[in-house]
Motif scaffolding. Structure first.
Motif, PDB file in Angstrom:
ATOM      1  N   MET A 178       7.984 -10.020  20.196  1.00  0.00           N
ATOM      2  CA  MET A 178       7.189  -9.888  18.975  1.00  0.00           C
ATOM      3  C   MET A 178       8.104  -9.451  17.836  1.00  0.00           C
ATOM      4  N   THR A 179       8.174 -10.250  16.792  1.00  0.00           N
ATOM      5  CA  THR A 179       8.988  -9.919  15.629  1.00  0.00           C
ATOM      6  C   THR A 179       8.056  -9.558  14.481  1.00  0.00           C
ATOM      7  N   LEU A 180       8.211  -8.338  13.948  1.00  0.00           N
ATOM      8  CA  LEU A 180       7.298  -7.816  12.937  1.00  0.00           C
ATOM      9  C   LEU A 180       8.021  -7.530  11.634  1.00  0.00           C
ATOM     10  N   LEU A 181       7.341  -7.819  10.539  1.00  0.00           N
ATOM     11  CA  LEU A 181       7.771  -7.419   9.203  1.00  0.00           C
ATOM     12  C   LEU A 181       6.999  -6.173   8.824  1.00  0.00           C
ATOM     13  N   HIS A 182       7.708  -5.115   8.420  1.00  0.00           N
ATOM     14  CA  HIS A 182       7.088  -3.839   8.056  1.00  0.00           C
ATOM     15  C   HIS A 182       7.257  -3.602   6.559  1.00  0.00           C
ATOM     16  N   ILE A 183       6.169  -3.206   5.893  1.00  0.00           N
ATOM     17  CA  ILE A 183       6.188  -2.966   4.448  1.00  0.00           C
ATOM     18  C   ILE A 183       5.594  -1.595   4.166  1.00  0.00           C
ATOM     19  N   GLU A 184       6.367  -0.751   3.467  1.00  0.00           N
ATOM     20  CA  GLU A 184       5.907   0.598   3.102  1.00  0.00           C
ATOM     21  C   GLU A 184       6.178   0.818   1.613  1.00  0.00           C
ATOM     22  N   THR A 185       5.098   0.952   0.810  1.00  0.00           N
ATOM     23  CA  THR A 185       5.239   1.124  -0.638  1.00  0.00           C
ATOM     24  C   THR A 185       4.306   2.207  -1.176  1.00  0.00           C
ATOM     25  N   LYS A 190      -1.153   1.340   4.481  1.00  0.00           N
ATOM     26  CA  LYS A 190      -2.360   1.168   3.673  1.00  0.00           C
ATOM     27  C   LYS A 190      -2.658   2.369   2.783  1.00  0.00           C
ATOM     28  N   GLY A 191      -1.865   3.444   2.872  1.00  0.00           N
ATOM     29  CA  GLY A 191      -2.085   4.616   2.044  1.00  0.00           C
ATOM     30  C   GLY A 191      -2.591   5.792   2.858  1.00  0.00           C
ATOM     31  N   PRO A 192      -2.944   6.859   2.153  1.00  0.00           N
ATOM     32  CA  PRO A 192      -3.017   7.009   0.701  1.00  0.00           C
ATOM     33  C   PRO A 192      -1.644   7.162   0.057  1.00  0.00           C
ATOM     34  N   GLY A 193      -1.637   7.089  -1.274  1.00  0.00           N
ATOM     35  CA  GLY A 193      -0.403   7.208  -2.023  1.00  0.00           C
ATOM     36  C   GLY A 193      -0.561   6.634  -3.404  1.00  0.00           C
ATOM     37  N   SER A 194       0.511   6.065  -3.934  1.00  0.00           N
ATOM     38  CA  SER A 194       0.508   5.467  -5.267  1.00  0.00           C
ATOM     39  C   SER A 194      -0.425   4.259  -5.312  1.00  0.00           C
ATOM     40  N   SER A 226      -2.116  -2.431  10.157  1.00  0.00           N
ATOM     41  CA  SER A 226      -1.926  -1.410   9.126  1.00  0.00           C
ATOM     42  C   SER A 226      -1.778  -0.030   9.744  1.00  0.00           C
ATOM     43  N   LEU A 227      -1.098   0.833   9.001  1.00  0.00           N
ATOM     44  CA  LEU A 227      -0.910   2.234   9.368  1.00  0.00           C
ATOM     45  C   LEU A 227      -1.150   3.091   8.135  1.00  0.00           C
ATOM     46  N   THR A 228      -1.545   4.327   8.319  1.00  0.00           N
ATOM     47  CA  THR A 228      -1.644   5.221   7.170  1.00  0.00           C
ATOM     48  C   THR A 228      -0.258   5.759   6.835  1.00  0.00           C
ATOM     49  N   SER A 229      -0.064   6.060   5.566  1.00  0.00           N
ATOM     50  CA  SER A 229       1.218   6.602   5.134  1.00  0.00           C
ATOM     51  C   SER A 229       1.506   7.949   5.768  1.00  0.00           C
ATOM     52  N   GLU A 262      -6.159  -6.354  11.392  1.00  0.00           N
ATOM     53  CA  GLU A 262      -7.030  -6.229  10.229  1.00  0.00           C
ATOM     54  C   GLU A 262      -7.579  -7.599   9.855  1.00  0.00           C
ATOM     55  N   ASP A 263      -8.712  -7.607   9.157  1.00  0.00           N
ATOM     56  CA  ASP A 263      -9.259  -8.837   8.607  1.00  0.00           C
ATOM     57  C   ASP A 263      -8.503  -9.115   7.308  1.00  0.00           C
ATOM     58  N   VAL A 264      -7.653 -10.112   7.326  1.00  0.00           N
ATOM     59  CA  VAL A 264      -6.769 -10.354   6.182  1.00  0.00           C
ATOM     60  C   VAL A 264      -7.562 -10.590   4.902  1.00  0.00           C
ATOM     61  N   ALA A 265      -8.677 -11.270   4.990  1.00  0.00           N
ATOM     62  CA  ALA A 265      -9.456 -11.607   3.796  1.00  0.00           C
ATOM     63  C   ALA A 265     -10.044 -10.380   3.124  1.00  0.00           C
ATOM     64  N   TYR A 266     -10.453  -9.392   3.909  1.00  0.00           N
ATOM     65  CA  TYR A 266     -11.196  -8.261   3.350  1.00  0.00           C
ATOM     66  C   TYR A 266     -10.424  -6.939   3.362  1.00  0.00           C
ATOM     67  N   PHE A 267      -9.224  -6.951   3.885  1.00  0.00           N
ATOM     68  CA  PHE A 267      -8.452  -5.713   3.970  1.00  0.00           C
ATOM     69  C   PHE A 267      -8.068  -5.211   2.577  1.00  0.00           C
ATOM     70  N   GLU A 268      -8.231  -3.903   2.363  1.00  0.00           N
ATOM     71  CA  GLU A 268      -7.867  -3.265   1.106  1.00  0.00           C
ATOM     72  C   GLU A 268      -7.111  -1.977   1.386  1.00  0.00           C
ATOM     73  N   PRO A 269      -6.319  -1.507   0.409  1.00  0.00           N
ATOM     74  CA  PRO A 269      -5.618  -0.226   0.596  1.00  0.00           C
ATOM     75  C   PRO A 269      -6.598   0.927   0.757  1.00  0.00           C
ATOM     76  N   PHE A 270      -6.124   1.973   1.428  1.00  0.00           N
ATOM     77  CA  PHE A 270      -6.898   3.199   1.607  1.00  0.00           C
ATOM     78  C   PHE A 270      -6.462   4.171   0.513  1.00  0.00           C
ATOM     79  N   TYR A 271      -7.183   4.131  -0.627  1.00  0.00           N
ATOM     80  CA  TYR A 271      -6.788   4.964  -1.768  1.00  0.00           C
ATOM     81  C   TYR A 271      -7.190   6.426  -1.594  1.00  0.00           C
ATOM     82  N   LEU A 272      -8.221   6.695  -0.839  1.00  0.00           N
ATOM     83  CA  LEU A 272      -8.814   8.014  -0.608  1.00  0.00           C
ATOM     84  C   LEU A 272      -9.575   8.509  -1.832  1.00  0.00           C
TER      85      LEU A 272
END
Length: 222
Positions: A1-8, A65-69, A93-96, A202-212
């Motif tokens: 399994m090859t995964l791309l990880h994004i943390e912003t 997915k947050g929380p964060g900026s 997704s993972l929480t920050s 996650e459901d790609v169509a409906y997934f949103e960030p966790f802003y809190l």
């Protein structure tokens, strides 16, 4: 399994590529000016080059997915969803905060308390045990001298960019404060592998960030 990880989720723009639980390449930069929109896709390209693979070799994307900026999260999640739509691959997704807690597991602490700055004396935080198991709900917590006093007898580590303002007011003799560690793709690998094994997509169509907290626009300074 090859995964791309994004943390912003913070000022650290971080991209990693892993295969079967091992990091192949990591590209990241801490930027006070939040230059994620300019850097993220360049970092993805560099990570692919460093891993000596192409986008078609990616089997899934894991995003913080947050929380964060607010802006950082929108940029990261939008990119992750775009890759998943375009390549027809799953999104995880993972929480920050669990990513930040992962940086301190198995280091002899009773509790790990990650903190992400939420401005003024407020931080996004949660409590984890020394193995990274989450013990409390994520919250936006206003810090004062009584914060976390119920853990005064525990060996605690506070970690993240919210630690700087907490260190001067928290009276916890057994605590350590680590300021220079940020949520990073390098701490996402094992957590993401667990999501894959459990098929927690996650459901790609409906997934949103966790802003809190809800976004409140400010007035631009002159």
């Amino acid at each position: 399994m090859t995964l791309l990880h994004i943390e912003t989720s913070t000022k650290n723009c971080s991209v990693g590529i892993s295969r079967n639980g091992e990091m192949l390449c990591l590209c990241e930069e801490y930027d006070d000016n939040y230059g994620h929109s300019e850097k993220l896709h360049q970092f993805v390209n560099w990570a692919l080059e460093g891993a000596e693979i192409s986008l078609k070799d990616i089997d899934g994307v894991c995003v913080s997915k947050g929380p964060g900026s607010y802006t950082g999260l929108r940029i990261g999640v939008s990119a992750a969803k775009g890759f998943c739509f375009g390549l027809n691959i799953p999104l995880y997704s993972l929480t920050s905060l669990e990513i930040l807690a992962e940086s301190q597991i198995d280091k002899g602490f009773d509790l790990i308390i990650p903190m992400i700055d939420a401005r003024r004396m407020e931080v996004y935080t949660a409590v984890f045990d020394g193995n990274g198991n989450q013990l409390s709900e994520i919250e936006a917590k206003i810090l004062d001298e009584t914060s976390f006093q119920e853990f005064a007898d525990k060996k605690i580590v506070f970690v993240g960019d919210g630690v700087e303002k907490s260190k001067s007011i928290l009276n916890l003799p057994n605590a350590e404060f680590i300021l220079d560690v940020h949520p990073s793709a390098q701490f996402m690998i094992h957590l993401a592998e667990a999501k894959v094994l459990q098929n927690l997509q996650e459901d790609v169509a409906y997934f949103e960030p966790f802003y809190l907290k809800e976004f409140v626009a400010g007035v631009k300074k002159a």
